[in-house]
Design an enzyme around this catalytic site. Structure first.
Site, short mmCIF file in Angstrom:
data_model
loop_
_atom_site.label_atom_id
_atom_site.label_comp_id
_atom_site.label_asym_id
_atom_site.label_seq_id
_atom_site.Cartn_x
_atom_site.Cartn_y
_atom_site.Cartn_z
N TYR A 1 -12.33 19.08 -15.70
CA TYR A 1 -12.84 17.73 -15.95
C TYR A 1 -14.10 17.49 -15.11
CZ TYR A 1 -12.88 12.62 -15.90
OH TYR A 1 -13.26 11.31 -16.00
N LYS B 1 -4.92 8.17 -19.52
CA LYS B 1 -5.13 8.76 -20.85
C LYS B 1 -3.85 8.69 -21.68
CE LYS B 1 -9.12 9.66 -19.02
NZ LYS B 1 -9.41 10.93 -18.41
N ASP C 1 -3.59 20.37 -13.89
CA ASP C 1 -3.89 19.08 -14.50
C ASP C 1 -3.34 19.11 -15.93
OD1 ASP C 1 -5.07 16.94 -15.88
OD2 ASP C 1 -6.95 17.04 -14.74
N ARG D 1 0.84 -1.21 0.00
CA ARG D 1 0.00 0.00 0.00
C ARG D 1 0.87 1.26 0.00
NH1 ARG D 1 -2.03 1.77 4.58
NH2 ARG D 1 -2.59 -0.29 5.36
C1 LIG Z 1 -9.85 11.37 -17.23
C2 LIG Z 1 -9.40 12.64 -16.64
C3 LIG Z 1 -9.28 12.77 -15.25
C4 LIG Z 1 -9.65 11.64 -14.30
O1 LIG Z 1 -8.82 10.55 -14.46
P1 LIG Z 1 -9.25 9.01 -14.12
O2 LIG Z 1 -7.99 8.27 -14.35
O3 LIG Z 1 -10.35 8.65 -15.03
O4 LIG Z 1 -9.69 9.02 -12.70
C5 LIG Z 1 -8.82 13.97 -14.75
N1 LIG Z 1 -8.50 15.00 -15.56
C6 LIG Z 1 -8.62 14.91 -16.89
C7 LIG Z 1 -8.26 16.08 -17.73
C8 LIG Z 1 -9.06 13.74 -17.48
O5 LIG Z 1 -9.19 13.66 -18.80
#
Ligand SMILES: *Cc1c(COP(=O)(O)O)cnc(C)c1O
Length: 402
Positions: A112, A209, A184, A59
């Site tokens: 998001y 992504k 982000d 963990r």
């Molecule tokens: C998909 C996404 C998230 C969240 O990510 P997960 O891995 O699905 O939890 C956050 N920010 C952006 C810009 C995203 O495209």
């Protein structure tokens, strides 16, 4: 070794792996062990108390996960990094590590969908004040930041209308009031944008992504100074939103081709954007690489490339979307992005499914808005595919007499 700076494509392939390679293997091992054995009780104690490097329990840390974190850390040019089970875990762990009742966040309306839910549903329950500014309205943001805040939270480009915020400008204002500036960087990736160099304190990714790039593993990661990453790591090791070693391996392997993928995805995004601009049934095309994009100049200044994400709205709204998308051959119609396969999705069923139609309209997302994540296919085939789908849509429009 010379002191010359190693380029990003080389870093993507080589960085972060050396310390965990064993038996002369050229590839990072997937270490599935939950715990680690110590014959020497003093050594065990020293590792457990952080006096010596090593692993104790899954963990907390894991060698495969560590290699993934190192790769992202080096590519983002950060001092430290820590990872998570998902991108949303990364985002929420940052908030819950640093925010206390009475604190204030300044952010944008276009974050998001999941992040937006944290802002509108969960953080207010902890008596956190959230100020969401019009995305791209830098003056409004600066005015709100000047009133004082704990966190300035940015996302650029945004999902799904790829709006751009001047990170350097807003980070400077955030620093003036002693706020933590968080970015982000999921859409741009370190190949196209380096938020820490632009003045941000923390940069995060949904590794699910573009970093992973193959839509086969979930993950998140946050990079920044040791001082900031340590408390985030500590909170995560206790709440348990840990990245799984199998996923860490898949993400790390995917990252090796990150630069190549980003280049082809940008090429395809550009071609699709230019093609859509020529279509009379298309109302508007959003891509930061286009000179028609409202903040094309800022994008050009802070990004090395414009990325693989774009969106467009169709004149016939959702009815037209229902004809066009199923007619595409080389496309997944899915709630994902950043994968090697080209992926289409209406905003109302993907990024902003959590929002009501009114909430979507308020952030400028029409019902017929379609998000495209360009894949790495041959450009010509993607354009042919679109030509074919638009021909079907036109035919349908004629037959229903519109
Ligand atoms: C998909 C996404 C998230 C969240 O990510 P997960 O891995 O699905 O939890 C956050 N920010 C952006 C810009 C995203 O495209």
């Amino acid at each position: 070794m010379s002191n010359k700076k190693v380029n990003m494509g080389t870093q993507a392939v080589w960085s972060g792996e050396k310390d965990v390679l064993v038996h002369g293997a050229t590839q990072v091992p997937v270490v599935v062990s939950v715990a680690y054995n110590y014959d020497d009780m003093d050594e065990w104690y020293d590792v457990a108390t952080g006096k010596k490097p090593g692993h104790i329990y899954g963990r907390n840390t894991n060698p495969t996960v560590q290699a993934f974190e190192e790769k992202v850390r080096i590519m983002e040019g950060a001092e430290a990094a820590t990872s998570f089970s998902t991108g949303m875990a990364a985002i929420s762990n940052i908030f819950y590590t640093f925010l206390r009742p009475g604190d204030r966040i300044v952010s944008i309306k276009d974050t998001y969908g999941g992040t937006n839910k944290i802002f509108t549903e969960f953080l207010p329950q902890m008596n956190i004040e959230i100020v969401l500014c019009e995305t791209g309205n830098h003056e409004e943001m600066e005015r709100e930041i000047e009133k004082g805040c704990k966190i300035v939270y940015l996302e650029s480009p945004t999902n799904p209308t790829v709006k751009i915020t001047d990170i350097e400008r807003i980070a400077k204002k955030g620093k003036e009031v002693g706020a933590l500036v968080v970015v982000d960087n999921t859409f741009a990736t370190p190949i196209n944008q380096k938020p820490l160099e632009l003045g941000a304190d923390l940069v995060l990714h949904s590794a699910t992504k573009f970093l992973g790039g193959h839509a086969d593993a979930l993950g998140g990661v946050v990079c920044g100074s040791k001082e900031l990453i340590e408390p985030i790591y500590h909170y995560r090791e206790i709440n348990g939103a840990t990245l799984d070693p199998w996923s860490a391996y898949l993400l790390l392997r995917g990252m090796k081709t990150l630069k190549l993928r980003m280049e082809q995805q940008e090429k395809n995004a550009f071609a699709i954007a230019r093609y859509l601009q020529t279509q009379e049934l298309v109302e508007e095309v959003f891509y930061p690489g286009l000179e028609t994009h409202v903040n094309h100049d800022i994008a050009k200044k802070q990004m090395k490339g414009f990325g693989g994400m774009l969106s467009f709205s169709l004149k016939g709204g959702m009815d037209a979307v229902k004809i066009l998308l199923p007619a595409l051959k080389y496309a997944n119609r899915a709630a994902n992005l950043g994968a090697v396969e080209t992926t289409y999705g209406p905003a109302r069923t993907t990024s902003h499914i959590e929002c009501t139609p009114e909430e979507r309209a308020a952030v400028g997302i029409p019902d017929g808005l379609v998000r495209i994540s360009a894949g790495i296919e041959d450009t010509e085939d993607l354009i042919n595919d679109l030509e074919n789908a638009f021909a079907i849509l036109k035919e349908h429009m004629l037959s229903v007499g519109k």
